[in-house]
Design a protein around this motif. Sequence first.
Motif, mmCIF file in Angstrom:
data_model
loop_
_atom_site.group_PDB
_atom_site.id
_atom_site.type_symbol
_atom_site.label_atom_id
_atom_site.label_comp_id
_atom_site.label_asym_id
_atom_site.label_seq_id
_atom_site.Cartn_x
_atom_site.Cartn_y
_atom_site.Cartn_z
ATOM 1 N N GLY A 249 0.889 -1.136 -0.036
ATOM 2 C CA GLY A 249 -0.041 -0.039 -0.049
ATOM 3 C C GLY A 249 1.032 1.224 0.009
ATOM 4 O O GLY A 249 2.033 1.142 0.615
ATOM 5 N N GLY A 250 0.466 2.352 -0.644
ATOM 6 C CA GLY A 250 1.196 3.446 -0.690
ATOM 7 C C GLY A 250 0.340 4.675 -0.418
ATOM 8 O O GLY A 250 0.563 5.548 0.301
ATOM 9 N N ALA A 534 -1.228 10.030 -8.959
ATOM 10 C CA ALA A 534 -2.262 10.550 -9.998
ATOM 11 C C ALA A 534 -2.863 9.782 -11.070
ATOM 12 O O ALA A 534 -3.083 10.079 -12.060
ATOM 13 N N SER A 535 -3.164 8.324 -10.566
ATOM 14 C CA SER A 535 -3.803 7.629 -11.302
ATOM 15 C C SER A 535 -3.294 7.665 -12.831
ATOM 16 O O SER A 535 -4.062 8.060 -13.685
ATOM 17 N N CYS A 655 -13.637 5.346 -16.704
ATOM 18 C CA CYS A 655 -12.058 5.605 -16.737
ATOM 19 C C CYS A 655 -11.791 5.036 -18.024
ATOM 20 O O CYS A 655 -10.828 4.334 -18.455
HETATM 21 N N1 MCN Z 1 -7.156 0.081 -14.829
HETATM 22 C C1 MCN Z 1 -7.976 -0.342 -15.660
HETATM 23 N N2 MCN Z 1 -8.671 0.043 -16.784
HETATM 24 C C2 MCN Z 1 -8.287 1.641 -16.809
HETATM 25 C C3 MCN Z 1 -7.819 2.019 -15.826
HETATM 26 C C4 MCN Z 1 -6.930 1.458 -14.682
HETATM 27 O O1 MCN Z 1 -8.076 -1.686 -15.746
HETATM 28 N N3 MCN Z 1 -9.191 2.081 -17.807
HETATM 29 C C5 MCN Z 1 -6.358 -0.520 -13.630
HETATM 30 C C6 MCN Z 1 -4.795 -0.418 -13.939
HETATM 31 O O2 MCN Z 1 -4.267 -1.135 -14.956
HETATM 32 C C7 MCN Z 1 -4.387 -0.626 -12.543
HETATM 33 C C8 MCN Z 1 -5.322 0.013 -11.810
HETATM 34 O O3 MCN Z 1 -6.351 0.050 -12.542
HETATM 35 O O4 MCN Z 1 -4.259 -1.886 -12.376
HETATM 36 C C9 MCN Z 1 -5.093 1.603 -11.508
HETATM 37 O O5 MCN Z 1 -4.751 1.997 -12.439
HETATM 38 P P1 MCN Z 1 -4.422 3.899 -12.539
HETATM 39 O O6 MCN Z 1 -5.671 4.653 -12.276
HETATM 40 O O7 MCN Z 1 -3.778 4.124 -13.823
HETATM 41 O O8 MCN Z 1 -3.403 3.950 -11.165
HETATM 42 P P2 MCN Z 1 -1.886 3.944 -11.008
HETATM 43 O O9 MCN Z 1 -1.557 2.545 -11.581
HETATM 44 O O10 MCN Z 1 -1.230 4.982 -11.589
HETATM 45 O O11 MCN Z 1 -2.028 3.799 -9.466
HETATM 46 C C10 MCN Z 1 -1.943 4.884 -8.540
HETATM 47 C C11 MCN Z 1 -3.273 5.056 -7.720
HETATM 48 C C12 MCN Z 1 -2.896 6.034 -6.870
HETATM 49 S S1 MCN Z 1 -2.782 7.757 -7.296
HETATM 50 C C13 MCN Z 1 -3.182 5.775 -5.688
HETATM 51 S S2 MCN Z 1 -2.953 6.798 -4.192
HETATM 52 C C14 MCN Z 1 -3.431 4.408 -5.336
HETATM 53 C C15 MCN Z 1 -4.221 3.513 -6.332
HETATM 54 O O12 MCN Z 1 -3.774 3.826 -7.317
HETATM 55 N N4 MCN Z 1 -2.898 3.609 -4.223
HETATM 56 C C16 MCN Z 1 -3.235 2.366 -4.244
HETATM 57 N N5 MCN Z 1 -4.554 2.385 -6.049
HETATM 58 C C17 MCN Z 1 -4.091 1.610 -5.034
HETATM 59 N N6 MCN Z 1 -4.647 0.345 -4.781
HETATM 60 C C18 MCN Z 1 -3.941 -0.322 -3.653
HETATM 61 N N7 MCN Z 1 -4.278 -1.545 -3.621
HETATM 62 N N8 MCN Z 1 -2.953 0.330 -2.880
HETATM 63 C C19 MCN Z 1 -2.819 1.572 -3.011
HETATM 64 O O13 MCN Z 1 -1.950 2.046 -2.212
#
Ligand code: MCN
Length: 782
Positions: A249-250, A534-535, A655
């Motif tokens: 977790g972050g 930032a997702s 999304c």
């Molecule tokens: N995803 C998908 N289809 C999309 C968009 C996303 O299947 N259209 C999937 C992605 O491939 C990824 C997940 O959803 O497996 C999240 O993707 P994304 O929104 O791009 O986010 P990041 O990978 O950049 O992750 C960071 C984001 C943030 S900013 C926080 S804070 C966060 C988070 O994701 N912290 C988390 N999710 C978390 N999940 C867990 N379990 N633990 C954290 O600390």
Amino acid sequence: MGSKNFGARVTRFEDVALVSGKGRYVDDIQIAGTLHAAFLRSPHGHARIKSIDTSAALRCEGVHAVLTAADLPERMRKQRMPLLLPNATMSTLRTQHSLAVDEVCYVGQALAIIVADNRYLAEDALAAIEVEYEVLKAVSDVRAALAAGAPRAHADLDSNVVSEFVMNYGDVDAAFASAPHVFREELWQHRGGGMAMETRGVLAQADVTTDSLTLWSSTQTPHIARRMLAEVLDVDVESIRIIAPDVGGGFGPKAIFYPEDAVVAHASRALGRPVKFIEDRREHFLCATQERDQYWNVEIAVDNDGNILGVRGDMLHDTGAFVPWGIIMPYIAGATMPGPYVVPAYRLACTVAFTNKVATTPVRGAGRPQAVFAMERLMDRVARELRLDPAELRRRNYIRPEQMPYSVGLIFRDGKPLIYDSGDYPRGHDAALDLAGYQGFPERQASARALGRFIGIGVASYVEGTGLGPFEGVTVRILPDGKVRVTSGATSQGQGTRTTLAQIVADRVGCRIEDVAVTIGDTAGIASGVGAFASRLAVNAGSSASIAGDHVRVSILKLASRALGLPESEIDLEDGKAIGRGGNRPAISFGELSRAAQGMPGFSLDAGQPVGLEHTAYFAPTQASYCSGTHVAEVEVDVGTGAVKILNYSVAHDCGNVINPMIVDGQVQGGVAHGIGNALLEWMQYDENAQPLTTTFADYLLPMATDVPTCAIAHVETPSPLNPIGVKGAGEGGTIPAAAAIIAAVENALSPFGVRFAETPLMPNRIVQALEEAGAYAQQVA
Ligand code: MCN
């Protein structure tokens, strides 16, 4: 190319290891000869360090080193930590020193490190360090920080103000001057943490033979950490390797490069031994960065039908004692407020000020939950005053899909105009309301009230800038055994990044998903990287995976065409083989092709033959992509105790194209859990001397499984035109509108008493107090 995997509910690769105790976190990495570190931390919110005597500590059993700022190399001692995101409006760019030099500015700031044979001995020796402090006045409340004569959070600064800026477009004063209705709200969101299950941790291993350093770190951003560490240590960036193993977790705070990380790395170099530091939970409460903590004073102008004419106001952001990530949270908050609505004119004046608390940096949502709370509270107020259904009011004001791409009129945090790339907000709204059974709610509410139960419903919508740049890279390589290796600067703190990258690559190159091996979170894997916040990774790394996969596919086809003697157009790539379409379907495996692509020692390749089957792509988005959603919370309030139970929670989330619906469901569900914590429970409390009071989970409440219902989730997919796979981010949307929806639902449940709430977290005692003030108990007795 098919899309067997993209869009499918593929089971996460990561989970078997994680749920069977085989995860490998920093503390699981054991290197013979490792020493253990503990930090001496300030017990004061604000104090001058008059002297530090480490001599007794040095004599303690098992102690190898005791370092204060005075013992650090000159550059480390003199320079503060690099500021990642400077901004021209900032009057001071104050970041921390690696170890406090002559002043401590929050409880928990590190003054010294002790490195010993084990953590127990290191902790014991901390007690032997003598520090003489001159305690200075601390400033705890950010509103007090602005008052004339307020104590300064830093003794040498003239003011606690870090930045003042205004975000605006349109003629907002004219809009208000002629508006039939104006309503004002004063709102407050308190601070909380990321509270990952795994605390921060770092293990540094200096290699004196190669003058290099490997750092295992529980970080969301290994490449950024490497850059910053190289700067602090004044060494070649390429001599440092940072590995983020499994990260438990972050949620944002692990995107920061902390001073302790640099000090541990230095200690390892100085001692020539591996050094490990694992933050304990109390330290996490004191020293890991936190967020929210904003005060909003905002008003909305509407016409008689509830159409928005303008929004204006001011916002005060508590940045704590330092600004490691500049002022991006208040900036993002300001840019998020107009949200999914047509807001013809807007002005928000933002002030960012220091206090003597740990710094605020992004926590899941990064400024957006506050902005959405402010906007949605205004919308609820308008609905109440104009006697409109809150959902109907929102429907009237949504930006319509035919207005996309929609330019809001502001500049977003990515430095580009705030232009929503795609979205269908009314569709998302209707989907969430359908899931929630919104139409039937008045009947449910009436039946509940007849039984003396108070249930309520709340709606909140948002738009979130996701997929922020600058880039992320992915390398796709076919290995001689036919497996497909994917490496990337992307990282995972639990969000399933490996699985979704594998889904994309398997489809693009034409192999079985089981044959894709994803290595991420290691700076040795790829030259440049950014990380998870930032997702942004679905957009950035997902697109790079798709582009790199396509390039490799082209190379495979070229080589297979030579090998099979068929035109490329007559070859399919399936299950890791290139298969001719005609005749007896001649085939050659990716492994054979990979070996052929290496050639034979000394022999010339044919003209145009690809060398190796690999490609690295760095996708760099031109601007943010904007995801959106609507949440509907249905709650029951116990008017006797003020306890809130969430009965149903419905989410429509857009999304863009969903890579893995199961993962996105999990992201939304987890995000909502975080939002429930923000709305009702999590309160990082400080007293007037900036002493933290809630530093255990007995005092700082997190939502438990029994507090979080299973969300009903609808995916509304409006693909983003800004990237090749049409995705937008999903990681934070679950958190962003949750507090707004829940507080609205609580108010709705208690509507017979007319109580109003303007803050989060909304604790039971506050609810009881409001009911008392509203005479609710007197009414009940009567
Ligand atoms: N995803 C998908 N289809 C999309 C968009 C996303 O299947 N259209 C999937 C992605 O491939 C990824 C997940 O959803 O497996 C999240 O993707 P994304 O929104 O791009 O986010 P990041 O990978 O950049 O992750 C960071 C984001 C943030 S900013 C926080 S804070 C966060 C988070 O994701 N912290 C988390 N999710 C978390 N999940 C867990 N379990 N633990 C954290 O600390």
